[in-house]
Design an enzyme around this catalytic site. Structure first.
Site, PDB file in Angstrom:
ATOM      1  N   ARG A 106       0.667  -1.369   0.245  1.00 49.81           N
ATOM      2  CA  ARG A 106       0.040  -0.269  -0.039  1.00 49.81           C
ATOM      3  C   ARG A 106       1.006   1.652  -0.183  1.00 49.81           C
ATOM      4  NH1 ARG A 106      -4.856  -0.420   0.798  1.00 49.81           N
ATOM      5  NH2 ARG A 106      -5.105  -2.222   1.943  1.00 49.81           N
ATOM      6  N   GLU A 166       0.916  -7.554  -4.336  1.00 51.69           N
ATOM      7  CA  GLU A 166      -0.775  -6.823  -4.391  1.00 51.69           C
ATOM      8  C   GLU A 166      -0.627  -5.270  -4.402  1.00 51.69           C
ATOM      9  OE1 GLU A 166      -4.197  -5.156  -0.813  1.00 51.69           O
ATOM     10  OE2 GLU A 166      -3.930  -7.542  -1.336  1.00 51.69           O
ATOM     11  N   THR A 217      -7.560  -3.768  -2.618  1.00 54.35           N
ATOM     12  CA  THR A 217      -8.905  -3.185  -2.104  1.00 54.35           C
ATOM     13  C   THR A 217      -9.941  -2.159  -3.864  1.00 54.35           C
ATOM     14  OG1 THR A 217      -7.428  -1.806  -1.159  1.00 54.35           O
ATOM     15  CG2 THR A 217      -9.297  -0.540  -1.387  1.00 54.35           C
ATOM     16  N   LYS A 225     -10.224 -14.281   2.290  1.00 55.56           N
ATOM     17  CA  LYS A 225      -9.452 -12.701   2.758  1.00 55.56           C
ATOM     18  C   LYS A 225     -10.201 -12.565   3.937  1.00 55.56           C
ATOM     19  CE  LYS A 225      -8.157  -7.905   2.951  1.00 55.56           C
ATOM     20  NZ  LYS A 225      -8.063  -6.651   1.731  1.00 55.56           N
ATOM     21  N   GLY A 251      -3.665  -8.091  11.136  1.00 53.20           N
ATOM     22  CA  GLY A 251      -3.030  -8.049  12.578  1.00 53.20           C
ATOM     23  C   GLY A 251      -2.426  -9.228  12.507  1.00 53.20           C
ATOM     24  N   GLY A 284       0.461  -6.247   5.149  1.00 50.82           N
ATOM     25  CA  GLY A 284       1.318  -4.919   4.709  1.00 50.82           C
ATOM     26  C   GLY A 284       2.562  -4.051   5.707  1.00 50.82           C
ATOM     27  N   SER A 285       2.082  -3.402   6.303  1.00 45.86           N
ATOM     28  CA  SER A 285       2.954  -2.278   7.212  1.00 45.86           C
ATOM     29  C   SER A 285       3.738  -2.677   7.846  1.00 45.86           C
ATOM     30  CB  SER A 285       2.308  -1.493   7.745  1.00 45.86           C
ATOM     31  OG  SER A 285       1.822  -1.886   8.895  1.00 45.86           O
TER      32      SER A 285
END
Length: 203
Positions: free
Chosen positions: A10, A33, A61, A121, A151, A171-172
């Site tokens: 992202r 992704e 998204t 998902k 998480g 992700g992050s």
């Protein structure tokens, strides 16, 4: 070995996508992704599609069927959404791409599967936890692929795999704007090692 780990990039830009993706693939993460709320996401997907034909490349998204069509036009093969939108799922399947819609309840899970989703998902998975996953897994078809997203990380891979997780979207903790490609590669290697250990323990 193709691991069931999806890197969620992202905020990534087309200018950095190739070097970051190369680090990921070399580390053993070959599912990538690009969320559509990133800068010029379809440009990034096009670059990824040219970079490595063996990797599974796509978008996250994805909220509208028209966006699924744009992913296909850019060379993507994977469509991930935060919600269970049967129109997006059906369009993705029609375009012969893999569909992983977001779901959290049995109602959403079965709606997604009936529409033809490749897998699920579970998002945000921290609300479900291992106990919730185990309960939902018990009523789903046994072959259903379930990716936990939100998480999750090396610290809880093993517990979630034991509860029935097939894979994970990261992700992050893996990528954030400003993070260097080499740091992404190091983080990916650590995640791959934890994933491999969790899967080996389940076996």
């Amino acid at each position: 070995m193709s691991r069931k780990l999806i890197a969620i990039l992202r905020g990534i830009t087309p200018e950095e996508i190739e070097v970051v993706a190369t680090e990921l693939i070399q580390a053993g993460v070959d599912r990538i992704e690009v969320p559509l709320n990133s800068p010029r996401p379809f440009d990034s997907i096009e670059r990824l599609a040219r970079l490595n034909g063996a990797a599974l490349i796509g978008a996250g998204t994805v909220l509208e069927p028209r966006d699924a069509r744009r992913v296909a036009d850019a060379g993507g093969k994977l469509v991930v959404s935060p919600d269970t939108n049967v129109d997006v799922i059906r369009e993705t399947v029609r375009l012969k791409m893999q569909s992983f819609p977001g779901a959290l309840t049995p109602t959403e899970c079965f709606a997604a599967l009936r529409a033809g989703a490749t897998g699920l998902k579970m998002f945000p998975s921290f609300l479900l936890g291992a106990d919730g996953l185990k309960a939902i897994r018990a009523v789903l078809p046994p072959e259903t692929e379930i990716y936990m997203v939100g998480g999750v990380g090396a610290g809880n891979f093993a517990k979630l795999v034991q509860a029935g997780a097939s894979g994970f979207g990261i992700g992050s903790s893996l990528y954030a704007p400003g993070k260097s490609a080499s740091d992404v590669g190091k983080a990916a290697k650590a995640l791959v090692a934890a994933y491999d250990a969790a899967v080996a323990d389940r076996a």
